[in-house]
Structures are given as structure tokens and as C-alpha cells.
Design an enzyme around this catalytic site. Structure first.
Site, short mmCIF file in Angstrom:
data_model
loop_
_atom_site.label_atom_id
_atom_site.label_comp_id
_atom_site.label_asym_id
_atom_site.label_seq_id
_atom_site.Cartn_x
_atom_site.Cartn_y
_atom_site.Cartn_z
N GLY A 27 -13.13 -5.77 -34.27
CA GLY A 27 -12.88 -4.57 -33.50
C GLY A 27 -11.44 -4.43 -33.03
O GLY A 27 -10.94 -3.33 -32.83
N LYS A 46 -3.98 -13.74 -36.98
CA LYS A 46 -4.81 -12.66 -36.43
C LYS A 46 -3.87 -11.55 -35.98
O LYS A 46 -3.07 -11.73 -35.06
CB LYS A 46 -5.62 -13.18 -35.25
CG LYS A 46 -6.62 -12.21 -34.67
CD LYS A 46 -7.45 -12.91 -33.58
CE LYS A 46 -8.55 -12.01 -33.03
NZ LYS A 46 -9.34 -12.71 -32.01
N ASP A 145 -18.35 -15.20 -24.23
CA ASP A 145 -18.90 -14.52 -25.41
C ASP A 145 -19.34 -15.55 -26.44
O ASP A 145 -18.93 -15.51 -27.60
CB ASP A 145 -17.86 -13.56 -26.00
CG ASP A 145 -18.49 -12.54 -26.96
OD1 ASP A 145 -19.72 -12.35 -26.89
OD2 ASP A 145 -17.76 -11.94 -27.77
#
Length: 653
Positions: A27, A46, A145
Site C-alpha cells: 500500500g 523499499k 501489526d
């Protein structure tokens, strides 16, 4: 659909990291495999999506992941090596992270491929995940998470699990669960307190317990139609026991999962290290438990099974992706040897049946050519259909940015495109409306292609941290890390040291828009004052004068032959001082009084000595020459009180 070459492939970032391949897309960012040309090693890079690069809150979250992970050094945590910004016309100064390259799948991919894990492997993976989380907890971080997507598996001499993606990690002292009513994390793994109060290390332990259940059973324990309904189950429903689905599951495993997923956080292990040790205890006793369990299996346990009870259920794993709960029950009780035997039996049966043999026709060549022509005609018709009305038909991707989510989904579904919903915060696009799409417009699509819609969660809300009492620089850093802006005022304080925060205009715990300005009052220390001289003032006036200057007053009393009773004789300090200082004033009681002794009938010398010893002066008045040497009268009667030095006249006869 003709794929568009990734413009980053083959490029070198910051003169150091050469991009080789695209590994995945999430996302917030895309992950690439790259070569660190300086250290000659493979790394994962990333790179934030370009459309997020201009939004300070996303850049800050990206930066926070780097800071969080960089604090950790543990074999079960993916290492972060570097952070920077790509200065490029195409990428709009996009932020990137350089991480340890993991040559393996994430746990979700492995679980999807296998269906479930053996009991032993599920426990070992969970043990390693908890070990990595425990390292973060000791550093004061909560992951927030924990789920299979955020665990990487490294294949080598032994399986190694590594926790990654600390993008939601926050310091424990500041961790809170919700932001504008939206829970940060994945609902399927969220602890009850995350939905109601605050996140702690025990919340990560809960998520690891849910994950352990899923690794063994092949599915999470709770499912519901909506996230809200699923959250309700986490808060209110009892944790299902695996042994009700697969009776061979040891009770110690059920107990372990129950411990890790206790509704009350206080009943769970305090952190990942404590939880890891509990998992290790179960692993250490697994062989004995399974041996005892195998002996205890009775014929009635096998009555409804499609396969025999497992010889060693700790070492089997099965593909449960397309199975009903009943099928999964059977598979959980089936040994891997049975599954492999069935597969080999099906293969032998297929080969013996001749199903792969093509029997050639021995008829005439004419028939052969007719069949060939028919195949060509059929293929041509199929190709024509494929590119005109079938899946190969090309279409332009419609621009649905700025539309409400349901309307955008309807547009895509009418074109037989597959919408995938992702969510993110936005300062410009209101909640429930589409921020962007992936791929973006213009793009050509084929029927069935996926289009990711990034739907706005609205302006991100953050919780105002408590900074009262902190040094100014630290308080500013705490607010900045929460994506808030600090403004400062100054004031004197008797209690707060100079340079520390006296107060904040927005109370701690308040949810506000990110980048809200919080005004902090910084202490200038104690306020300097001039201490006035109050000598010869009445005690009441002196106290009022000193208190008006912000001073504390302590009153003492003393006799004074010089200062009138009730007036200030002296004070402990004057001149420079600070508001809140204590000033002691000494108030006059007047001269000290002594009792006059009775000397009647005493001799002249004895009377004089007694009065002198009492502090009085003596004068004599002889009557008839004082021949009898006796005191017959004193000018001040005995028993009266008078100051020292008072003259007393004695009449001696």
C-alpha cells in the site's frame, strides 16, 4: 495486457544500489531486489510510491519504520541498513529504505502453498517470531501489526523466521490503538484492548497466538462479514480449542494458545521473551506428549475420520486451501504418509488407465486433413473472439480518482475489471473517496485485470503525547515524531526546572489532526525578586509586604530592650532573591520582665545580693542609721514583673 517496463530496473540509486528485480508491491511502497555495489551484497530496497512522496505524514511513517527497525539487532528481525531519498524527475524525490534481503517467502505465501504447518514447525516459527518481538519489546517498541504477511522465512540449515515491516511500530509509552476511529493493524489479529484502549507488548503476544492457531489449523479462529463484526468477536467470543477440531492436538498446545490469546492482557505473558519461553516449554515436551496422546487414541476417536489417526501429528502438514471445515478436520487427523500414498496411487491409476495416451487414427489421410483444417478454423475463431469480446479485449482504464468507493467499484465491475481495495490517509481527499489507482491512468486493461483502489481514510488523526516536565528539545522531538508541530511560550515556575515544559495547551491523549500545533510553556526557572527591608514594621504589615512580592513568611519572636513590642527586630534575608523564597522575620516582644523577689527582714547584704541576682539595681535608705541591719520596706513590691536593671530602693533600720 502489455506490461509496462519498470523504469527503475537496471538503475543505480545514490550511486550504490543497482536495482535488479521487483519483488512485490504494498500500500505504501514497492520492494526491489538490488545489489549493494559498495559492500557487494544483495539487499532489498523499499521505495515509497511516488504519489505519496509529497505527503509529509507518509514520509514520516516511512522514516519511523527505519528508525524503529534500525534500533533492533536480532536474528529473528529483518535488519534495516540505510535510508535515503531518490532525487529524480520521474520519482519526485521519493524516500527509500535499504533492508536485509531475504531469499525466501513470507509466511502468508508459505501457508497458502502448504495449507497448514506441522505442529512442531508451527510452534518453532511462533517461538522465533516471539523472540524477535521480544527484542523489540526490550527496546521499548510495539510492532502493532503481527501477521503472516510480516514474517519472512529463510531456508538454510534450518528454517529461520524474521519479523519485518515496523511501519506501524510506536514507542510503548506513546502507543495508542486508534486513529480517528480506524484501527492500525489487521483486524484478524488485533487484541481486544487494541480496539478499546491502548497497545502494549501483550497485544503483540495476542497476535502471535492467533497466528499460531492459523499455522496449525490453516485458518484464523474468527471470521465475520465486516471488520466491525470481526472485532466484536475478538472482544466477546471465546477462543476456539483446536482439540475440538483435531482430537490428537495436545492439551498443552490448546492451553498455550489460550494463554497467548487471553482476553485480559494481564493474563497473557508480559512480552515476547516471556511468551517465547512458554512456547519453548511446549516444544521441549512435545515428543512425550505425542507419545502419550498416540497411546490414548481409542477406536471411537477414528469413527468419523476418512483416514487413520496420525502416527506423528507433530510432523505433518496439509493443503487445506480448498477444503471445508469437515475436510480440514480429516486432514488435521491424517498423517502425511497417507496423503503421499494417495497422491502416488492416483498417479499410478492415471498411468495405467492410459489417459495420457493419444490414440492415433489409422483412417485415411483425408480424415486427418479435415481434422487439421477444423482445428485451424476453431483456433482462428477462438483467437478472434479472445481479442474482440473475450479476455484478450483491450480497454482504457477509466479515471475513478475522486469518486466515492462504491461508485468507483461499480464502474470497474461494469467493465469486468477486478477492484482491490486498499486504504490510506489523505489531507485532500475526504474519507471514503478514491485517492489513486494502481495502475494509474492512462493504462490499457484486459477483462479480469486487478485495479487497486486506494480509498481515503480522511485526515489522519494522532494522539497528543504527554510532554509536561520534559526538556524543551525532547518535548519537541516527541511531538515531531507524532507528526505534530510544537510552538513555545515562556513563563517562570517555582517547581519546573529552567528549560523544561510547564504545560501544554492540548491535553495528552487528545486525538487531533496530524500536524496540529501544540503550544508548550517552557520554564524560565524561578522568578527573581527584590526582598524588601521590613525592619521596624509591624508584624502584620511586614508579612503583607513580603507576601506581595511572592515570598513565604515565617515569624519568630524575641525580647528587645530597644524595639517596641510588635515591631520587626530583624529578617533572615533581604535584597536579591526568588519568588517563593522563605523570609524569617523576628518580631519584638518588648523587654524581658523578671519577678521582684521578697527581701523583707533580710540583712542589707543578703537583700542586695538576691535582687542583683534577679537582674535589678539596688539603692538604700537608712532609717535611724540602720543599726539593726534589717530591711523593713522595698520600693517595688515583691511579685511584680519588671525589666532587668530596674532600681529598687530598700529601707534599712
Amino acid at each position: 495486457m502489455k506490461s509496462v517496463p519498470d523504469p527503475l530496473l537496471g538503475t543505480v540509486i545514490d550511486g550504490r544500489y543497482r536495482i535488479h528485480a521487483r519483488l512485490g508491491r504494498g500500500g505504501m511502497a514497492t520492494v526491489y531486489k538490488a545489489q549493494d555495489q559498495r559492500l557487494d551484497r544483495s539487499v532489498a530496497v523499499k521505495i515509497m510510491h511516488p504519489h505519496l512522496a509529497d505527503q509529509a505524514d507518509f514520509v514520516d511513517r516511512f522514516h519511523r519504520e527505519a528508525l524503529a527497525a534500525a534500533k533492533l539487532s536480532h536474528p529473528n528481525v529483518v535488519s534495516v541498513f540505510d535510508e535515503g531519498t531518490i532525487e529524480s524527475d520521474n520519482l519526485h524525490d521519493t524516500t527509500y529504505l535499504v533492508m536485509e534481503y531475504i531469499n525466501g517467502d513470507d509466511l502468508r505465501t508459505a501457508l497458502s502453498r502448504r495449507g497448514s504447518f506441522s505442529l512442531r514447525m508451527a510452534l518453532e516459527i511462533t517461538r522465533q517470531v516471539l523472540s524477535g518481538l521480544g527484542n523489540a519489546h526490550q527496546a521499548g517498541l510495539v510492532h502493532r501489526d503481527v501477521k503472516p504477511e510480516n514474517v519472512m522465512l529463510v531456508q538454510g540449515d534450518g528454517l529461520i523466521a524474521k519479523v519485518t515491516d515496523f511501519g506501524l511500530a510506536r514507542a510503548m509509552a506513546a502507543a495508542r490503538s486508534t486513529t480517528a476511529g480506524t484501527v492500525l493493524g489487521t483486524v484478524a489479529y488485533l487484541a481486544p484492548e487494541v480496539l478499546q484502549e491502548e497497545v502494549t507488548s501483550r497485544s503483540d503476544v495476542y497476535a502471535a497466538g492467533i497466528m499460531l492457531y492459523e499455522l496449525i489449523a490453516g485458518d484464523v479462529p474468527f471470521r465475520a462479514e465486516t471488520p466491525i463484526a470481526l472485532a466484536y468477536k475478538h472482544v466477546n467470543d471465546n477462543m476456539p480449542r483446536l482439540s475440538t477440531v483435531a482430537p490428537w492436538i495436545p492439551s498443552s498446545v490448546d492451553s498455550l494458545i489460550g494463554l497467548l490469546t487471553a482476553k485480559d492482557p494481564a493474563q497473557r505473558p508480559a512480552n515476547g521473551i516471556v511468551a517465547r519461553d512458554r512456547v519453548q516449554e511446549v516444544l521441549n515436551n512435545l515428543d512425550d506428549i505425542i507419545a502419550k496422546r498416540r497411546i490414548a487414541v481409542s477406536p471411537t476417536d477414528l469413527e468419523h475420520r476418512s483416514t487413520p489417526a496420525p502416527e506423528d501429528p507433530a510432523n505433518g502438514s496439509y493443503d487445506t486451501r480448498s477444503f471445508t471445515p469437515a475436510h480440514k478436520t480429516a486432514l488435521l487427523t491424517a498423517p502425511p504418509e497417507t496423503k503421499r500414498r494417495n497422491s502416488r496411487g492416483h498417479e499410478l491409476a492415471r498411468q495405467r488407465s492410459g489417459s495420457n495416451e493419444v490414440k492415433s487414427s489409422t483412417s485415411s489421410k483425408l480424415w486427418r486433413w479435415l481434422i487439421i483444417l477444423l482445428l485451424i478454423a476453431t483456433s482462428a475463431a477462438g483467437i478472434f473472439w479472445y481479442f474482440t469480446a473475450g479476455p484478450g479485449m483491450r480497454m482504457a482504464l477509466p479515471d475513478v480518482t475522486g469518486r466515492q468507493e462504491d461508485a468507483a467499484v461499480k464502474v470497474l465491475e461494469e467493465l469486468e475489471l477486478t477492484p482491490v481495495i486498499d486504504h490510506d490517509y489523505s489531507d485532500e481527499v475526504r474519507e471514503g473517496y478514491v485517492i489513486s489507482t494502481d495502475p494509474s491512468v492512462p493504462s490499457e486493461m484486459a477483462r479480469g485485470d486487478e485495479v487497486t483502489l486506494v480509498v481515503s481514510l480522511g485526515v489522519e488523526q494522532v494522539e497528543v503525547p504527554a510532554v509536561i516536565g520534559l526538556p524543551q528539545e525532547t518535548a519537541e522531538q516527541v511531538l515531531t515524531s507524532s507528526r505534530l508541530t510544537a510552538d513555545f511560550e515562556e513563563d517562570y515556575s517555582d517547581q519546573v526546572p529552567e528549560g523544561n515544559i510547564i504545560s501544554q495547551d492540548i491535553p495528552a491523549g487528545t486525538e487531533v489532526d496530524h500536524s496540529t500545533t501544540v503550544t508548550l510553556t517552557v520554564s524560565l526557572g524561578r522568578e527573581p525578586v527584590t526582598i524588601p527591608d521590613v525592619s521596624n514594621e509591624t508584624a502584620e504589615d511586614a508579612a503583607d509586604i513580603l507576601k506581595n512580592e511572592g515570598l513565604d513568611v515565617v515569624t519568630e519572636e524575641a525580647y528587645s530592650d530597644d524595639i517596641e513590642e510588635g515591631l520587626v527586630i530583624s529578617q533572615s534575608t533581604s535584597g536579591s532573591g526568588y519568588r517563593g523564597d522563605t523570609v524569617t522575620i523576628t518580631v519584638s516582644l518588648g523587654p524581658e520582665l523578671f519577678e521582684v523577689p521578697d527581701v523583707y527582714g533580710m540583712s542589707r547584704d543578703d537583700a542586695e545580693k538576691l535582687l542583683n541576682d534577679a537582674g535589678f539595681e539596688v539603692e538604700f535608705d537608712n532609717f535611724l542609721g540602720g543599726v539593726f541591719d534589717q530591711v523593713r520596706q522595698q520600693s517595688i513590691p515583691a511579685g511584680e514583673l519588671h525589666p532587668a536593671g530596674t532600681i529598687i530602693t530598700l529601707i534599712v533600720v
